[in-house]
Design a protein around this motif. Sequence first.
Motif, PDB file in Angstrom:
ATOM      1  N   SER A  45       0.801  -1.467   0.039  1.00  0.00           N
ATOM      2  CA  SER A  45       0.097  -0.018  -0.044  1.00  0.00           C
ATOM      3  C   SER A  45       0.865   1.191  -0.015  1.00  0.00           C
ATOM      4  CB  SER A  45      -1.092   0.234   1.137  1.00  0.00           C
ATOM      5  OG  SER A  45      -0.383   0.005   2.269  1.00  0.00           O
ATOM      6  N   ALA A  46       0.399   2.252  -0.802  1.00  0.00           N
ATOM      7  CA  ALA A  46       1.186   3.629  -0.808  1.00  0.00           C
ATOM      8  C   ALA A  46       0.468   4.660  -0.252  1.00  0.00           C
ATOM      9  CB  ALA A  46       1.490   3.769  -2.370  1.00  0.00           C
ATOM     10  N   THR A  47       1.133   5.669   0.213  1.00  0.00           N
ATOM     11  CA  THR A  47       0.292   6.890   0.581  1.00  0.00           C
ATOM     12  C   THR A  47       1.181   8.240   0.175  1.00  0.00           C
ATOM     13  OG1 THR A  47      -0.567   5.799   2.617  1.00  0.00           O
ATOM     14  CG2 THR A  47      -0.606   7.875   2.841  1.00  0.00           C
ATOM     15  N   LEU A  48       0.361   9.209  -0.292  1.00  0.00           N
ATOM     16  CA  LEU A  48       1.280  10.502  -0.459  1.00  0.00           C
ATOM     17  C   LEU A  48       0.705  11.387   0.588  1.00  0.00           C
ATOM     18  CD1 LEU A  48       2.774  12.228  -2.278  1.00  0.00           C
ATOM     19  CD2 LEU A  48       0.634  12.909  -3.376  1.00  0.00           C
ATOM     20  N   GLU A  49       1.582  12.203   1.443  1.00  0.00           N
ATOM     21  CA  GLU A  49       1.262  13.038   2.433  1.00  0.00           C
ATOM     22  C   GLU A  49       1.876  14.417   1.948  1.00  0.00           C
ATOM     23  OE1 GLU A  49       1.069  11.153   6.692  1.00  0.00           O
ATOM     24  OE2 GLU A  49       2.991  10.589   5.372  1.00  0.00           O
ATOM     25  N   VAL A  50       1.163  15.386   2.420  1.00  0.00           N
ATOM     26  CA  VAL A  50       1.655  16.841   2.505  1.00  0.00           C
ATOM     27  C   VAL A  50       1.768  17.281   3.834  1.00  0.00           C
ATOM     28  CG1 VAL A  50       1.364  19.187   1.413  1.00  0.00           C
ATOM     29  CG2 VAL A  50       0.630  17.316   0.113  1.00  0.00           C
ATOM     30  N   GLY A  55       5.697  19.685  10.303  1.00  0.00           N
ATOM     31  CA  GLY A  55       5.652  18.290  10.443  1.00  0.00           C
ATOM     32  C   GLY A  55       4.046  17.846  10.412  1.00  0.00           C
ATOM     33  N   ARG A  56       3.231  18.920  10.524  1.00  0.00           N
ATOM     34  CA  ARG A  56       1.880  18.526  10.627  1.00  0.00           C
ATOM     35  C   ARG A  56       1.188  18.209   9.319  1.00  0.00           C
ATOM     36  NH1 ARG A  56       1.849  23.590  13.939  1.00  0.00           N
ATOM     37  NH2 ARG A  56       1.801  24.567  12.033  1.00  0.00           N
ATOM     38  N   ARG A  57       0.519  17.063   9.476  1.00  0.00           N
ATOM     39  CA  ARG A  57      -0.168  16.653   8.200  1.00  0.00           C
ATOM     40  C   ARG A  57      -1.388  17.587   7.677  1.00  0.00           C
ATOM     41  NH1 ARG A  57      -2.314  10.875   8.829  1.00  0.00           N
ATOM     42  NH2 ARG A  57      -0.328  10.549   8.928  1.00  0.00           N
ATOM     43  N   GLU A  58      -0.991  17.904   6.413  1.00  0.00           N
ATOM     44  CA  GLU A  58      -2.211  18.937   5.797  1.00  0.00           C
ATOM     45  C   GLU A  58      -3.095  18.297   4.732  1.00  0.00           C
ATOM     46  OE1 GLU A  58       0.671  22.025   4.363  1.00  0.00           O
ATOM     47  OE2 GLU A  58      -0.220  23.261   5.721  1.00  0.00           O
ATOM     48  N   VAL A  84       6.179  26.959   2.274  1.00  0.00           N
ATOM     49  CA  VAL A  84       6.600  25.705   1.783  1.00  0.00           C
ATOM     50  C   VAL A  84       6.252  24.380   2.511  1.00  0.00           C
ATOM     51  CG1 VAL A  84       9.168  24.702   2.224  1.00  0.00           C
ATOM     52  CG2 VAL A  84       8.899  27.207   1.953  1.00  0.00           C
ATOM     53  N   HIS A  85       6.179  23.475   1.885  1.00  0.00           N
ATOM     54  CA  HIS A  85       5.472  22.324   2.058  1.00  0.00           C
ATOM     55  C   HIS A  85       6.514  21.138   1.822  1.00  0.00           C
ATOM     56  CE1 HIS A  85       1.652  24.142   2.804  1.00  0.00           C
ATOM     57  NE2 HIS A  85       1.987  24.862   1.614  1.00  0.00           N
ATOM     58  N   TRP A  86       6.228  19.696   2.388  1.00  0.00           N
ATOM     59  CA  TRP A  86       7.149  18.662   2.207  1.00  0.00           C
ATOM     60  C   TRP A  86       6.050  17.561   1.528  1.00  0.00           C
ATOM     61  CZ3 TRP A  86      11.952  18.563   1.906  1.00  0.00           C
ATOM     62  CH2 TRP A  86      12.589  19.436   2.829  1.00  0.00           C
TER      63      TRP A  86
END
Length: 104
Positions: A45-50, A55-58, A84-86
Motif C-alpha cells: 500500500s502507498a500513501t502520499l502526504e503533504v 511536520g503537521r499533516r495537511e 513551503v511544504h513537504w
Amino acid sequence: GAEVLSQEVTVRVPATAVFALTGATPNPALAHELSVAFSLTGAGSATLEVLDLAGRREYVRTLSGLAPGRHTLQLAEARLAPGVHWLHLSEASREATARMIVVR
C-alpha cells in the motif's frame, strides 16, 4: 515455387517498476496548479502526504489500486496555504520526500 510468409513482431517489455518521487510541478506554483509525479513498484500500500514545515499533516491520499509504474496526481483538492511544504511518499518500507512551494 514455394511461398513463405514472414511477419515481424515487436514485443515491448516494460522496465521493472521503480519507487520514486519526482516532486511537484510547477514548483513554485499556485495551489490549484500543483501536480505530483511519482512511480510505484506495487510492493504494498502507498500513501502520499503533504506536511507543513512543523511536520503537521495537511493532506493525505491513499494510493491503493494504482498499478506499478509512473503516475501523476493533481493537488488542487488539497487546498494548500501559501508557503513551503513537504511531500512524503511511502510504499511498503520505502519512503521519499520532496519540497514544494505554494505561492499566492
